[in-house]
Design an enzyme around this catalytic site. Structure first.
Site, PDB file in Angstrom:
ATOM      1  N   ARG A 213       0.812  -1.223   0.000  1.00 30.37           N
ATOM      2  CA  ARG A 213       0.000   0.000   0.000  1.00 30.37           C
ATOM      3  C   ARG A 213       0.846   1.274   0.000  1.00 30.37           C
ATOM      4  O   ARG A 213       0.455   2.288   0.577  1.00 30.37           O
ATOM      5  CB  ARG A 213      -0.954   0.038   1.206  1.00 30.37           C
ATOM      6  CG  ARG A 213      -2.034  -1.028   1.158  1.00 30.37           C
ATOM      7  CD  ARG A 213      -3.158  -0.628   0.246  1.00 30.37           C
ATOM      8  NE  ARG A 213      -4.132  -1.685   0.128  1.00 30.37           N
ATOM      9  CZ  ARG A 213      -5.269  -1.719   0.817  1.00 30.37           C
ATOM     10  NH1 ARG A 213      -5.562  -0.762   1.632  1.00 30.37           N
ATOM     11  NH2 ARG A 213      -6.092  -2.715   0.633  1.00 30.37           N
TER      12      ARG A 213
ATOM     13  N   ARG B 260      -3.188   6.309   0.232  1.00 33.89           N
ATOM     14  CA  ARG B 260      -3.661   7.473   0.963  1.00 33.89           C
ATOM     15  C   ARG B 260      -2.675   8.143   1.891  1.00 33.89           C
ATOM     16  O   ARG B 260      -2.962   9.215   2.404  1.00 33.89           O
ATOM     17  CB  ARG B 260      -4.928   7.094   1.734  1.00 33.89           C
ATOM     18  CG  ARG B 260      -6.100   6.851   0.808  1.00 33.89           C
ATOM     19  CD  ARG B 260      -7.235   6.197   1.526  1.00 33.89           C
ATOM     20  NE  ARG B 260      -6.832   4.889   2.011  1.00 33.89           N
ATOM     21  CZ  ARG B 260      -7.543   4.144   2.834  1.00 33.89           C
ATOM     22  NH1 ARG B 260      -8.688   4.594   3.292  1.00 33.89           N
ATOM     23  NH2 ARG B 260      -7.118   2.970   3.211  1.00 33.89           N
TER      24      ARG B 260
ATOM     25  N   ARG C  44      -6.648  11.722  -6.898  1.00 34.06           N
ATOM     26  CA  ARG C  44      -7.874  10.938  -6.787  1.00 34.06           C
ATOM     27  C   ARG C  44      -9.129  11.791  -6.602  1.00 34.06           C
ATOM     28  O   ARG C  44     -10.237  11.247  -6.613  1.00 34.06           O
ATOM     29  CB  ARG C  44      -7.745   9.933  -5.629  1.00 34.06           C
ATOM     30  CG  ARG C  44      -7.034   8.622  -5.944  1.00 34.06           C
ATOM     31  CD  ARG C  44      -7.892   7.656  -6.767  1.00 34.06           C
ATOM     32  NE  ARG C  44      -9.271   7.637  -6.284  1.00 34.06           N
ATOM     33  CZ  ARG C  44      -9.689   7.024  -5.188  1.00 34.06           C
ATOM     34  NH1 ARG C  44      -8.862   6.304  -4.473  1.00 34.06           N
ATOM     35  NH2 ARG C  44     -10.954   7.084  -4.809  1.00 34.06           N
TER      36      ARG C  44
ATOM     37  N   ASP D  85      -6.573  -3.108  -7.600  1.00 35.43           N
ATOM     38  CA  ASP D  85      -7.195  -3.670  -6.410  1.00 35.43           C
ATOM     39  C   ASP D  85      -7.521  -5.124  -6.687  1.00 35.43           C
ATOM     40  O   ASP D  85      -7.675  -5.517  -7.856  1.00 35.43           O
ATOM     41  CB  ASP D  85      -8.463  -2.913  -6.010  1.00 35.43           C
ATOM     42  CG  ASP D  85      -8.890  -3.293  -4.601  1.00 35.43           C
ATOM     43  OD1 ASP D  85      -8.330  -2.755  -3.634  1.00 35.43           O
ATOM     44  OD2 ASP D  85      -9.762  -4.189  -4.465  1.00 35.43           O
TER      45      ASP D  85
ATOM     46  N   TYR E 144     -14.901 -11.893   0.065  1.00 33.18           N
ATOM     47  CA  TYR E 144     -15.654 -10.685  -0.306  1.00 33.18           C
ATOM     48  C   TYR E 144     -16.930 -11.042  -1.056  1.00 33.18           C
ATOM     49  O   TYR E 144     -17.986 -10.441  -0.846  1.00 33.18           O
ATOM     50  CB  TYR E 144     -14.788  -9.746  -1.154  1.00 33.18           C
ATOM     51  CG  TYR E 144     -13.754  -9.004  -0.332  1.00 33.18           C
ATOM     52  CD1 TYR E 144     -14.146  -8.010   0.559  1.00 33.18           C
ATOM     53  CD2 TYR E 144     -12.413  -9.307  -0.429  1.00 33.18           C
ATOM     54  CE1 TYR E 144     -13.202  -7.344   1.334  1.00 33.18           C
ATOM     55  CE2 TYR E 144     -11.467  -8.641   0.332  1.00 33.18           C
ATOM     56  CZ  TYR E 144     -11.871  -7.662   1.215  1.00 33.18           C
ATOM     57  OH  TYR E 144     -10.944  -7.001   1.979  1.00 33.18           O
TER      58      TYR E 144
END
Ligand code: 1CP
Length: 370
Positions: free
Chosen positions: A50, A54, A63, A99, A174
């Site tokens: 990651r 962010r 973004r 992703d 998921y």
């Protein structure tokens, strides 16, 4: 040693799309690739799960007004986001900005990434009909990702690009739960109550992961990581029966590319030997098991001991530099017990992390003996 890969997936003749594989760059001396092979690298390689995300103000500004999944299908944007941490920190690898749900979305599954939540599936997969209805992925459906990979390898110079996919179990969770889950209860219930249906679902997800990875490899990715983030929720017995054959199929399905395969999960201390057996060259370790102990647990593998990656607790990135300095040196020392060591976190960078701390860690790791 330049090698190329036929983009058609090995496991299914139904996937006959040609992407036009290109010769891989010759990066044999890149520290990441040397460490993954078990050779002594010119310096201890470091990258962060990651790293593209962010914690970077430049990421947040790019973004603005673009949804996560739209960003993942925009070749120029995904290229720029992938390059940001490489420029800023001087890490030894780029990880493709994408992703694990991208191949699902590309194949036509209705999935969104909800801000602050993660992947959300509008119609969860719970019955035989849902599994049958799950579409197959065709390589041309991820063409924008492959275009991004081609742009990246032409811009990265000597820095390897790590492609990735979600492992079948983590994707199944998921799909079955409908979103992030703490206990994976519906997933475990289905696995045990309807094993045939479970294996059918997992086979379909494995085929999808192979197609997604081969598209990235055909476009020039230099290594791959299979993220089985939630595999640590399982006992070793269940992992071996319900997951290992399918993760093995994914890693076998790309073996002919000859690139390092990294296999990662969280809370997998009990599963490390099994995850190695799935075919990984490098096994990811979270913060719970030190790297020397992880290497010991995998030392009896028939294929010889693997390289290891990970172990710095991402929460500690918020601690003082004194704490981090000690942790980084400890991990570098313990990593020398393994056949190879790639410095990384035990899981992804937390959004509240100060990006300058990551740069400082890279500088320190590069001063340490590999
Ligand atoms: O808007 C945003 O910025 C959303 C946050 C975000 C980001 C930056 C998500 C949603 N995904 C990503 C990118 C991403 N996802 C990368 C980029 C490359 C890099 O590492 O820098 C990677 C490798 C992933 C892979 C991924 N997605 C995993 C496996 C790795 C891991 O962290 O365990 C998983 C489990 C996901 C699902 C997912 N996507 C996003 C979130 C918030 C989550 C986790 C949700 C949950 O807790 O279940």
């Amino acid at each position: 040693m330049a090698s190329s890969i036929d983009p058609a997936p090995a496991r299914s003749s139904a996937h006959s799309e040609q992407l036009g594989g290109q010769a891989r760059r010759d990066l044999a001396d890149a520290p990441l690739l040397a460490a993954a092979r078990g050779a002594t690298p010119s310096r201890l390689p470091v990258w962060f799960m990651r790293q593209a995300g962010r914690s970077l103000p430049e990421y947040r500004s790019l973004r603005q007004g673009v949804s996560m999944l739209n960003a993942c299908f925009d070749p120029a944007l995904l290229t720029e986001i992938t390059l940001q941490p490489v420029r800023r920190h001087g890490v030894d690898a780029a990880i493709l900005f994408s992703d694990i749900v991208v191949p699902l979305r590309a194949a036509g599954v209705e999935v969104e990434i909800a801000s602050g939540v993660g992947p959300v599936v509008s119609t969860p997969v719970r019955a035989a009909g849902d599994v049958e209805a799950l579409p197959e992925l065709h390589a041309e459906q991820v063409a924008p990702v492959a275009d991004g990979v081609r742009m990246l390898v032409s811009e990265l110079g000597e820095v390897p690009l790590i492609g990735f996919a979600g492992a079948p179990f983590t994707l199944a969770s998921y799909l079955i739960e409908g979103g992030p889950s703490k206990n994976h209860e519906r997933t475990k219930a289905l696995m045990h109550a309807e094993p045939e249906l479970w294996h059918r679902l997992m086979s379909k997800l494995a085929a999808m992961a192979v197609t997604f990875l081969r598209a990235q490899l055909a476009a020039g990715a230099d290594a791959v990581q299979l993220f089985d983030s939630w595999a640590g929720a399982l006992s070793e017995r269940d992992y071996r029966e319900f997951v290992l054959p399918h993760s093995t199929a994914v890693l076998d399905g790309i073996a002919d590319a000859g690139v390092p395969r990294i296999h990662f999960g969280v809370g997998t201390g009990e599963l490390l030997p099994a995850m190695r057996q799935a075919g990984a060259d490098v096994v990811g370790v979270d913060w719970r098991v030190p790297l020397d102990e992880a290497a010991r647990r995998m030392s009896r593998d028939a294929a010889g001991p693997p390289a290891v990656q990970g172990n710095l607790d991402p929460a500690l990135l918020l601690a003082s530099w004194e704490v981090l300095d000690r942790q980084v040196r400890r991990i570098a020392d313990e990593g020398r017990a393994a056949a190879g060591h790639v410095f990384n976190l035990g899981h992804g960078v937390l959004p509240e992390t100060d990006a300058d701390v990551l740069t400082r860690i890279v500088d320190l790791v590069h001063e340490l003996r590999p």
